[in-house]
Scaffold this motif. Structure first.
Motif, PDB file in Angstrom:
ATOM      1  N   ILE A 150       0.840  -1.199   0.000  1.00 27.18           N
ATOM      2  CA  ILE A 150       0.000   0.000   0.000  1.00 27.18           C
ATOM      3  C   ILE A 150       0.876   1.250   0.000  1.00 27.18           C
ATOM      4  CG2 ILE A 150      -1.620   1.391   1.349  1.00 27.18           C
ATOM      5  CD1 ILE A 150      -3.004  -0.866  -0.045  1.00 27.18           C
ATOM      6  N   ALA A 151       1.932   1.221   0.788  1.00 19.77           N
ATOM      7  CA  ALA A 151       2.832   2.372   0.877  1.00 19.77           C
ATOM      8  C   ALA A 151       3.514   2.667  -0.449  1.00 19.77           C
ATOM      9  CB  ALA A 151       3.879   2.132   1.964  1.00 19.77           C
ATOM     10  N   ALA A 152       3.684   1.647  -1.277  1.00 23.24           N
ATOM     11  CA  ALA A 152       4.332   1.819  -2.581  1.00 23.24           C
ATOM     12  C   ALA A 152       3.325   2.090  -3.691  1.00 23.24           C
ATOM     13  CB  ALA A 152       5.137   0.569  -2.919  1.00 23.24           C
ATOM     14  N   SER A 153       2.052   2.127  -3.361  1.00 29.54           N
ATOM     15  CA  SER A 153       1.007   2.278  -4.363  1.00 29.54           C
ATOM     16  C   SER A 153       0.489   3.711  -4.443  1.00 29.54           C
ATOM     17  CB  SER A 153      -0.174   1.352  -4.029  1.00 29.54           C
ATOM     18  OG  SER A 153      -0.947   1.895  -2.952  1.00 29.54           O
ATOM     19  N   LYS A 154      -0.434   3.950  -5.368  1.00 22.30           N
ATOM     20  CA  LYS A 154      -1.065   5.260  -5.523  1.00 22.30           C
ATOM     21  C   LYS A 154      -1.980   5.604  -4.360  1.00 22.30           C
ATOM     22  CE  LYS A 154      -4.336   5.521  -8.659  1.00 22.30           C
ATOM     23  NZ  LYS A 154      -5.014   5.405  -9.975  1.00 22.30           N
ATOM     24  N   PHE A 155      -2.230   4.627  -3.480  1.00 29.14           N
ATOM     25  CA  PHE A 155      -3.125   4.846  -2.350  1.00 29.14           C
ATOM     26  C   PHE A 155      -2.379   5.184  -1.060  1.00 29.14           C
ATOM     27  CE2 PHE A 155      -4.891   1.487  -5.146  1.00 29.14           C
ATOM     28  CZ  PHE A 155      -5.905   2.241  -5.715  1.00 29.14           C
ATOM     29  N   SER A 156      -1.088   5.386  -1.163  1.00 28.85           N
ATOM     30  CA  SER A 156      -0.262   5.566   0.035  1.00 28.85           C
ATOM     31  C   SER A 156      -0.681   6.753   0.891  1.00 28.85           C
ATOM     32  CB  SER A 156       1.212   5.718  -0.362  1.00 28.85           C
ATOM     33  OG  SER A 156       1.395   6.856  -1.193  1.00 28.85           O
TER      34      SER A 156
END
Length: 218
Positions: free
Chosen positions: A181-187
């Motif tokens: 999640i931290a590496a995604s667009k949702f971070s």
């Protein structure tokens, strides 16, 4: 009697019998049970054709289920046009009182849509969109042909199926999930996928057909 019922169901184009405790989220005739965002009326692009919800290429906006779900077994059939893109999201909530977001089960032409192979597979069909890629050997039918998909959510653990095969698993309480999640667009989307929320049929401006949407609450 049972044989007669089966023949009737097949004649109506029902691909499989519903589980005894399953609830249909689509009556095959209307968009009853679905709304646009913030309770708006569904856009004109969403129509019902031959027993399927069809986004016909015109603007439809996203469709949201009227009810929220936590633990569930959701299944549906779908197909996209060649080069098409769509998705079904779950645990959808309104983030920062602004945008409706949730985990997306991606439905896309992997080979011909430009987004299909971005993100190391995390944008491909059956992925946890922008979070986790599906199995490389997933059994996928080509654009224009029906696929069957399924999402199981149980106590924070998630499973994605494609055409009867388990192609992805995730534990939303794990460090692995938090790292992804931290590496995604949702971070930076505080409150993203809180473990409950609505089901969303997305509008990615391409033609899609969805039918036999069923859910079992667990």
């Amino acid at each position: 009697m049972k044989a007669s019922l089966l023949v009737l169901l097949l004649a109506l184009g029902v691909s499989r019998l519903m589980a005894a405790d399953a609830v249909s989220l689509f009556d095959g005739k209307s968009l009853a049970g679905w709304t646009g965002q913030d309770g708006a009326k569904p856009g004109a692009g969403w129509v019902v054709v031959d027993g399927a919800i069809h986004l016909n290429g015109e603007k439809g906006g996203n469709l949201l289920s009227e009810k929220e779900y936590t633990n569930f077994d959701l299944s549906w059939e779908w197909k996209v046009e060649e080069g098409g893109n769509n998705g079904i999201k779950y645990w959808v909530t309104k983030i920062n009182n602004k945008e409706w977001l949730g985990i997306e089960y991606q439905m896309i032409d992997d080979k011909k849509h430009p987004d299909g192979m971005k993100g190391g597979g995390t944008h491909s069909t059956a992925s946890f969109y922008d979070i986790q890629a599906p199995a490389e050997d997933k059994p996928m039918n080509p654009p224009g042909e029906w696929n069957t998909s399924r999402v199981v959510a149980q106590d924070g653990k998630l499973q994605h199926y494609l055409n009867g095969k388990l192609v992805g698993e995730a534990d939303t309480a794990s460090e692995d999930w938090k790292t992804k999640i931290a590496a995604s667009k949702f971070s930076k989307k505080e409150g993203f996928a809180p473990g409950k929320g609505r089901i969303m049929l997305t509008d990615h401006h391409d033609k899609v057909w969805i039918r036999n949407i069923q859910i079992v609450e667990k």
